[in-house]
Write a protein that holds these residues in place. Structure first.
Motif, PDB file in Angstrom:
ATOM      1  N   LYS A   1      39.185 -41.571  -8.057  1.00  0.00           N
ATOM      2  CA  LYS A   1      39.217 -40.103  -7.959  1.00  0.00           C
ATOM      3  C   LYS A   1      37.789 -39.558  -7.973  1.00  0.00           C
ATOM      4  CE  LYS A   1      43.678 -38.834  -8.229  1.00  0.00           C
ATOM      5  NZ  LYS A   1      44.279 -40.113  -7.823  1.00  0.00           N
ATOM      6  N   ASP A   2      36.904 -40.257  -8.689  1.00  0.00           N
ATOM      7  CA  ASP A   2      35.496 -39.870  -8.721  1.00  0.00           C
ATOM      8  C   ASP A   2      34.658 -41.082  -8.319  1.00  0.00           C
ATOM      9  OD1 ASP A   2      33.170 -38.394  -9.130  1.00  0.00           O
ATOM     10  OD2 ASP A   2      33.164 -38.697 -11.304  1.00  0.00           O
ATOM     11  N   ASN A   3      35.129 -41.766  -7.285  1.00  0.00           N
ATOM     12  CA  ASN A   3      34.407 -42.922  -6.729  1.00  0.00           C
ATOM     13  C   ASN A   3      33.946 -43.929  -7.779  1.00  0.00           C
ATOM     14  OD1 ASN A   3      34.845 -41.873  -4.261  1.00  0.00           O
ATOM     15  ND2 ASN A   3      32.708 -41.403  -3.807  1.00  0.00           N
TER      16      ASN A   3
ATOM     17  N   HIS B   1      23.101 -40.702  -6.130  1.00  0.00           N
ATOM     18  CA  HIS B   1      24.368 -40.493  -5.428  1.00  0.00           C
ATOM     19  C   HIS B   1      24.991 -39.128  -5.718  1.00  0.00           C
ATOM     20  CE1 HIS B   1      25.235 -41.662  -9.461  1.00  0.00           C
ATOM     21  NE2 HIS B   1      26.483 -41.270  -9.315  1.00  0.00           N
ATOM     22  N   ASP B   2      24.355 -38.337  -6.591  1.00  0.00           N
ATOM     23  CA  ASP B   2      24.875 -37.001  -6.911  1.00  0.00           C
ATOM     24  C   ASP B   2      24.014 -35.894  -6.306  1.00  0.00           C
ATOM     25  OD1 ASP B   2      26.848 -38.096  -8.582  1.00  0.00           O
ATOM     26  OD2 ASP B   2      25.548 -38.009 -10.341  1.00  0.00           O
ATOM     27  N   GLN B   3      22.938 -36.272  -5.650  1.00  0.00           N
ATOM     28  CA  GLN B   3      21.952 -35.277  -5.212  1.00  0.00           C
ATOM     29  C   GLN B   3      21.824 -35.281  -3.695  1.00  0.00           C
ATOM     30  OE1 GLN B   3      20.312 -33.283  -7.361  1.00  0.00           O
ATOM     31  NE2 GLN B   3      21.269 -34.237  -9.161  1.00  0.00           N
TER      32      GLN B   3
ATOM     33  N   VAL C   1      35.148 -35.142  -4.926  1.00  0.00           N
ATOM     34  CA  VAL C   1      36.033 -34.252  -5.682  1.00  0.00           C
ATOM     35  C   VAL C   1      35.300 -32.977  -6.122  1.00  0.00           C
ATOM     36  CG1 VAL C   1      35.597 -35.622  -7.792  1.00  0.00           C
ATOM     37  CG2 VAL C   1      37.568 -34.124  -7.707  1.00  0.00           C
ATOM     38  N   GLU C   2      34.048 -33.122  -6.548  1.00  0.00           N
ATOM     39  CA  GLU C   2      33.311 -31.938  -6.995  1.00  0.00           C
ATOM     40  C   GLU C   2      33.100 -30.969  -5.833  1.00  0.00           C
ATOM     41  OE1 GLU C   2      29.170 -30.767  -9.265  1.00  0.00           O
ATOM     42  OE2 GLU C   2      29.096 -32.035  -7.501  1.00  0.00           O
ATOM     43  N   SER C   3      32.745 -31.508  -4.655  1.00  0.00           N
ATOM     44  CA  SER C   3      32.488 -30.638  -3.496  1.00  0.00           C
ATOM     45  C   SER C   3      33.773 -29.955  -3.040  1.00  0.00           C
ATOM     46  CB  SER C   3      31.937 -31.458  -2.333  1.00  0.00           C
ATOM     47  OG  SER C   3      30.862 -32.248  -2.755  1.00  0.00           O
TER      48      SER C   3
HETATM   49  O1  TEU Z   1      27.010 -37.501 -13.294  1.00  0.00           O
HETATM   50  C1  TEU Z   1      26.812 -36.612 -14.324  1.00  0.00           C
HETATM   51  C2  TEU Z   1      26.518 -35.232 -13.955  1.00  0.00           C
HETATM   52  O2  TEU Z   1      26.691 -34.351 -14.766  1.00  0.00           O
HETATM   53  C3  TEU Z   1      26.061 -34.926 -12.602  1.00  0.00           C
HETATM   54  O3  TEU Z   1      24.973 -35.347 -12.038  1.00  0.00           O
HETATM   55  C4  TEU Z   1      27.142 -34.368 -11.813  1.00  0.00           C
HETATM   56  O4  TEU Z   1      27.456 -35.119 -10.695  1.00  0.00           O
HETATM   57  C5  TEU Z   1      26.674 -33.010 -11.391  1.00  0.00           C
HETATM   58  O5  TEU Z   1      26.115 -32.376 -12.481  1.00  0.00           O
HETATM   59  C6  TEU Z   1      27.794 -32.200 -10.944  1.00  0.00           C
HETATM   60  O6  TEU Z   1      27.256 -30.945 -10.618  1.00  0.00           O
HETATM   61  C7  TEU Z   1      27.553 -38.730 -13.602  1.00  0.00           C
HETATM   62  C8  TEU Z   1      27.698 -39.565 -12.347  1.00  0.00           C
HETATM   63  O7  TEU Z   1      26.427 -39.835 -11.829  1.00  0.00           O
HETATM   64  C9  TEU Z   1      28.581 -38.841 -11.393  1.00  0.00           C
HETATM   65  O8  TEU Z   1      28.684 -39.484 -10.161  1.00  0.00           O
HETATM   66  C10 TEU Z   1      29.937 -38.722 -12.056  1.00  0.00           C
HETATM   67  O9  TEU Z   1      30.787 -37.944 -11.254  1.00  0.00           O
HETATM   68  C11 TEU Z   1      29.849 -38.088 -13.437  1.00  0.00           C
HETATM   69  O10 TEU Z   1      28.812 -38.624 -14.230  1.00  0.00           O
HETATM   70  C12 TEU Z   1      31.119 -38.333 -14.207  1.00  0.00           C
HETATM   71  O11 TEU Z   1      31.234 -39.691 -14.540  1.00  0.00           O
END
Ligand code: TEU
Length: 552
Positions: A58-60, A317-319, A375-377
């Motif tokens: 669900k969150d890769n 991977h979040d940026q 999921v966040e997007s």
């Molecule tokens: O990310 C934590 C986190 O708070 C972020 O960078 C998040 O993706 C961003 O703030 C959302 O706006 C970590 C992981 O790197 C991320 O991939 C996961 O989704 C998250 O924890 C939950 O495990």
């Protein structure tokens, strides 16, 4: 802590998007094995792999349903052991991503917890009769109702990611045992997901914000990490990096100071919020360059003075991709990517480089929400529509901000699916894969890739990169970031021009120690004429080294 920590460079792999050995839609562990020679050539010391444990995805993979097993989509334990051995043979350590702020709601512990309030595992999670006002980082309330028991469980991320209760000593033991299992297999380090969120305010207090003050760097977090150090890290050579959400400098010094026996280093995100207007991620805005320098300078000086250690990074991977964000993804893509690389790699700390950054991969310019998977997007898009934006406006925000920007498949060559796979990938490729790819970059000695390779080698060659203190010479300048790194025996000067307009710069008197010699170590243009005044070109980057002339 490993001896080489201060010279090391870490390469982050998002296995789902790195390389598919089995020629499927998603990448796998054998795909990483296939690319080890490339990574060894690049010179990186560690590979951090984001989670590949069993997970409903669900969150890769950040929703782990079994910490001990590898998701069949990524391969088998034998594949992982092969990866460990083949990496070790090339002098590369493997770092695992440990996600223990939460588990998937499909984890056996959570399933047991659902069986009733007196089940042993019930207290592995956080239950309340009434929710408070804390918000999920992915939108909406952080509490989900569980009808069987009539209680709410906490989830700071997705509803399927239930927060673990670290107050419970048996939960902590279960986590440490799991980490020892992987350490015993021979992994070289751990990246700890949102580890500064594990200790919640026991009163679950509220204020007028989203609740973050009551679980960020919480009351017992240092105690828990010291226990983890005793139970897992002590006596082992492990590189450990904590991902710290909304943290502070003072806490990061404590997390990473060697004498406190917590972690080797910390990630923080303050420098990547400079394009969040009024702190809002899901809003478009120009980035605040002076703010970027101020934040990085404060952390450089603060961690140095306090004895902490920074993890340095532009991308993960979040940026979104950094060349699209702080550079120029168009005409000056190569020059600006090199400039960004040098600006970061000149700092004190351990540089992390994220797959594709080394070839200047850019945001893929998503056009339709159907192209996205994160999921966040997807939640953010719905919230933007609900807030009154139309589809085009909402999509403009997603296109710039989405985490999927960095998750498109790695671009290896100019074949149909860029050498990632022979099948349509799970997330679409960027359109530029035909010319922005590893094969092309390897063939061009002037490429961003070769530039990164030189930077990685320099870190091993010059101790001042690890030890030197930091001073910013242009804190208020609208486009120049000039800083020095200085130790007793050496000094570096890093000049970075964040812009395309012509710009001149003159070094103030007294910066270069009397009688020291200079050499130009790296630049993204041919060497300028000798002298301490420059006519800088678009996105110019210069890295000089100074050293005392030894009397003959
Ligand atoms: O990310 C934590 C986190 O708070 C972020 O960078 C998040 O993706 C961003 O703030 C959302 O706006 C970590 C992981 O790197 C991320 O991939 C996961 O989704 C998250 O924890 C939950 O495990």
């Amino acid at each position: 802590m490993p001896e080489n920590m201060k010279q090391a460079v870490v390469y982050q792999i998002y296995p789902k998007s790195f390389s598919s050995h089995r020629q499927q839609a998603t990448g796998d562990l054998l795909g990483v094995v296939d690319r080890l020679d490339y990574l060894a050539w690049l010179g990186v010391d560690y590979l951090w792999l984001t989670p590949f444990y069993c997970s409903p995805q669900k969150d890769n993979g950040y929703d782990v349903s079994d910490y001990y097993r590898i998701d069949p989509a990524y391969g088998s334990m034998a594949d992982f052991e092969l990866l460990l051995a083949e990496a070790r043979r090339r002098g590369i350590g493997i770092m695992l991503d440990i996600v223990v702020n939460h588990t998937s709601t499909e984890h056996a512990w959570f399933r047991q917890a659902l069986k009733g309030r007196d089940n042993f595992y019930r207290d592995f999670y956080i239950w309340r009769d009434q929710p408070n006002n804390w918000q999920s980082k992915f939108g909406g309330s952080a509490w989900a109702f569980e009808p069987e028991s009539g209680q709410y469980y906490l989830h700071l991320f997705d509803q399927t990611q239930a927060d673990l209760n670290w107050e419970n000593p048996q939960l902590r033991q279960a986590v440490f045992e799991m980490m020892r299992f992987w350490a015993d297999k021979g992994v070289a380090g751990f990246r700890l997901d949102v580890i500064n969120l594990i200790s919640k305010d026991p009163a679950f207090s509220e204020d007028d914000s989203d609740g973050r003050h009551f679980y960020t760097d919480g009351p017992r977090v240092h105690e828990y990490l010291q226990q983890m150090h005793r139970e897992v890290f002590a006596g082992r050579e492990l590189l450990t990096v904590g991902e710290m959400s909304s943290t502070s400098l003072a806490h990061c010094i404590d997390y990473s100071h060697p004498e406190r026996r917590e972690l080797s280093m910390t990630f923080n995100f303050h420098h990547l919020k400079v394009d969040y207007p009024q702190g809002q991620k899901w809003q478009l805005g120009r980035f605040d360059f002076v703010g970027l320098k101020r934040i990085l300078s404060d952390w450089q000086q603060g961690m140095h003075a306090g004895g902490g250690w920074n993890a340095l990074f532009w991308c993960n991977h979040d940026q979104p991709r950094v060349v699209s964000r702080f550079g120029d993804e168009g005409q000056y893509r190569q020059a600006s990517a090199k400039m960004l690389a040098t600006a970061l790699h000149g700092l004190q700390g351990t540089p992390y480089l994220y797959q594709g950054e080394e070839i200047a991969m850019a945001n893929p310019a998503f056009q339709h929400i159907e192209e996205l998977r994160d999921v966040e997007s997807l939640n953010a898009y719905q919230q933007l529509l609900a807030s009154g934006l139309d589809r085009t406006q909402a999509m403009a925000v997603i296109r710039q901000k989405s985490r999927d920007n960095s998750r498109t498949p790695m671009q290896w060559d100019n074949s149909r699916f860029a050498g990632f796979s022979q099948t349509q990938p799970w997330l679409r490729l960027a359109d530029d894969a035909g010319h922005i790819n590893v094969a092309a970059a390897l063939a061009d000695p002037d490429s961003v890739l070769h530039h990164y390779r030189r930077l990685i080698a320099l870190r091993k060659q010059y101790p001042v990169l690890a030890d030197g203190d930091y001073r910013c010479l242009t804190p208020e300048h609208p486009s120049l970031w000039v800083y020095t790194r200085r130790s007793a025996a050496e000094m570096l000067l890093v000049i970075s021009h964040f812009g395309a307009e012509a710009q001149s710069y003159r070094l103030p008197e007294g910066v270069i120690p009397e009688g020291w010699q200079a050499e130009l170590l790296l630049s993204n243009y041919p060497a300028p004429p000798a002298g301490w005044q420059w006519q800088l070109r678009p996105w110019h980057s210069l890295l000089y080294r100074f050293y005392p002339v030894t009397p003959s």
